[in-house]
Design a protein around this motif. Sequence first.
Motif, PDB file in Angstrom:
ATOM      1  N   CYS A   1     -36.157  83.312  -2.136  1.00 29.64           N
ATOM      2  CA  CYS A   1     -37.612  83.356  -2.268  1.00 29.64           C
ATOM      3  C   CYS A   1     -38.010  82.761  -3.616  1.00 29.64           C
ATOM      4  CB  CYS A   1     -38.112  84.792  -2.168  1.00 29.64           C
ATOM      5  SG  CYS A   1     -37.641  85.617  -0.619  1.00 29.64           S
ATOM      6  N   HIS A   2     -38.719  81.638  -3.580  1.00 29.75           N
ATOM      7  CA  HIS A   2     -39.159  80.942  -4.788  1.00 29.75           C
ATOM      8  C   HIS A   2     -40.581  81.365  -5.138  1.00 29.75           C
ATOM      9  CE1 HIS A   2     -35.856  77.969  -5.157  1.00 29.75           C
ATOM     10  NE2 HIS A   2     -35.810  78.044  -3.839  1.00 29.75           N
TER      11      HIS A   2
ATOM     12  N   GLY B   1     -43.953  80.599 -15.527  1.00 30.08           N
ATOM     13  CA  GLY B   1     -42.960  79.698 -14.965  1.00 30.08           C
ATOM     14  C   GLY B   1     -42.342  80.233 -13.687  1.00 30.08           C
ATOM     15  N   PRO B   2     -41.418  79.452 -13.092  1.00 32.51           N
ATOM     16  CA  PRO B   2     -40.821  79.847 -11.814  1.00 32.51           C
ATOM     17  C   PRO B   2     -39.763  80.936 -11.961  1.00 32.51           C
ATOM     18  CG  PRO B   2     -39.796  77.842 -12.592  1.00 32.51           C
ATOM     19  CD  PRO B   2     -40.895  78.156 -13.579  1.00 32.51           C
ATOM     20  N   PHE B   3     -39.519  81.635 -10.874  1.00 25.88           N
ATOM     21  CA  PHE B   3     -38.362  82.527 -10.784  1.00 25.88           C
ATOM     22  C   PHE B   3     -37.969  82.645  -9.322  1.00 25.88           C
ATOM     23  CE2 PHE B   3     -42.030  85.391 -10.630  1.00 25.88           C
ATOM     24  CZ  PHE B   3     -41.719  86.308  -9.644  1.00 25.88           C
ATOM     25  N   VAL B   4     -36.732  83.079  -9.106  1.00 28.22           N
ATOM     26  CA  VAL B   4     -36.182  83.174  -7.756  1.00 28.22           C
ATOM     27  C   VAL B   4     -35.657  84.575  -7.520  1.00 28.22           C
ATOM     28  CG1 VAL B   4     -34.302  82.393  -6.250  1.00 28.22           C
ATOM     29  CG2 VAL B   4     -35.546  80.737  -7.604  1.00 28.22           C
ATOM     30  N   LEU B   5     -35.882  85.054  -6.310  1.00 22.13           N
ATOM     31  CA  LEU B   5     -35.318  86.325  -5.872  1.00 22.13           C
ATOM     32  C   LEU B   5     -34.544  86.043  -4.588  1.00 22.13           C
ATOM     33  CD1 LEU B   5     -37.161  89.713  -5.986  1.00 22.13           C
ATOM     34  CD2 LEU B   5     -35.644  89.156  -4.090  1.00 22.13           C
ATOM     35  N   VAL B   6     -33.248  86.336  -4.600  1.00 25.98           N
ATOM     36  CA  VAL B   6     -32.375  86.035  -3.460  1.00 25.98           C
ATOM     37  C   VAL B   6     -31.962  87.338  -2.790  1.00 25.98           C
ATOM     38  CG1 VAL B   6     -30.289  84.856  -2.681  1.00 25.98           C
ATOM     39  CG2 VAL B   6     -31.517  84.007  -4.700  1.00 25.98           C
ATOM     40  N   MET B   7     -32.247  87.439  -1.489  1.00 30.58           N
ATOM     41  CA  MET B   7     -31.829  88.581  -0.680  1.00 30.58           C
ATOM     42  C   MET B   7     -30.540  88.177   0.038  1.00 30.58           C
ATOM     43  SD  MET B   7     -34.497  90.841  -0.898  1.00 30.58           S
ATOM     44  CE  MET B   7     -34.571  91.808   0.619  1.00 30.58           C
TER      45      MET B   7
END
Length: 281
Positions: free
Chosen positions: A184-185, A191-197
């Motif tokens: 999930c971007h 700024g950007p960050f990512v969360l990965v399930m």
Amino acid sequence: MTFNVLLQYLLPHRALSRVVYWATRWTFKPWKNFLIGTIVRKYQVNMAEAAQSDPLAYQHFNAFFTRKLRQDARRADADATALLSPADGRISQAGRIVAGRIFQAKGQEYTAAELLGGEADAAPYRDGRFVTIYLSPRDYHRVHMPLKGTLRETVHVPGRIFSVAPFAVEAIPRLFARNERLVCHFEGEHGPFVLVMVGAILVSSVATVWDGLVIPPYAPAIRRKSFAGQGITLERFAEMARFNMGSTVILLFPEGAVTLDELAPQQHVQVGQRLGVQPGA
């Protein structure tokens, strides 16, 4: 290689997951009460925190597993600049991303490009920071926002469904970059960050607040879905997704976006707990 690790390679992951997906939604009372009671006893689940504290009142096992907590059971850190833990669980690893490589455990590592499904996606995080959190069967399985963010894109990356328990993380190379996962971007205020399930063996099932059930179905190839211009903005500490069985959450941030606190492997964390701070906030 131990027998438990060998078994991870031999088991029919997706077939088993489909069976368990059905079994954890069966409403037959003796069955669902047996499953729920077993987990509560074995893992000493704290039902006093749950909005519905009677474990046998849930319609089926998955309803229990994804239970809501009381409104006062978790609080966001009062410092508005604090980076929040998105999940209850234990720190697997946390620290620097070194030239695009992320530490897994005991000499194991994988690349951000492998994890996210592409070099371009990984470029902002080449020398950034990461936090990996493992959720055990006893934990609360809803995932919350570490920061305020606007959803830009999701990437469903196909893969295996190895266990994400510590024994597997230490033994299976590039495990998190090999398991089925939903990336999930988000675009944050700084700024950007990512969360990965990251999915896990025995139902790698993920649901989001914006799309409902996303996994299964399992992906035959990388699937991208753009949310640009849709205005899906989630506040810091808001619920964003849930695991319909336990797994792992990975956070990625660009260099300079956050300063992490000293987070030790196996350290217990809860939703809303401070993991670090945004220096530019």
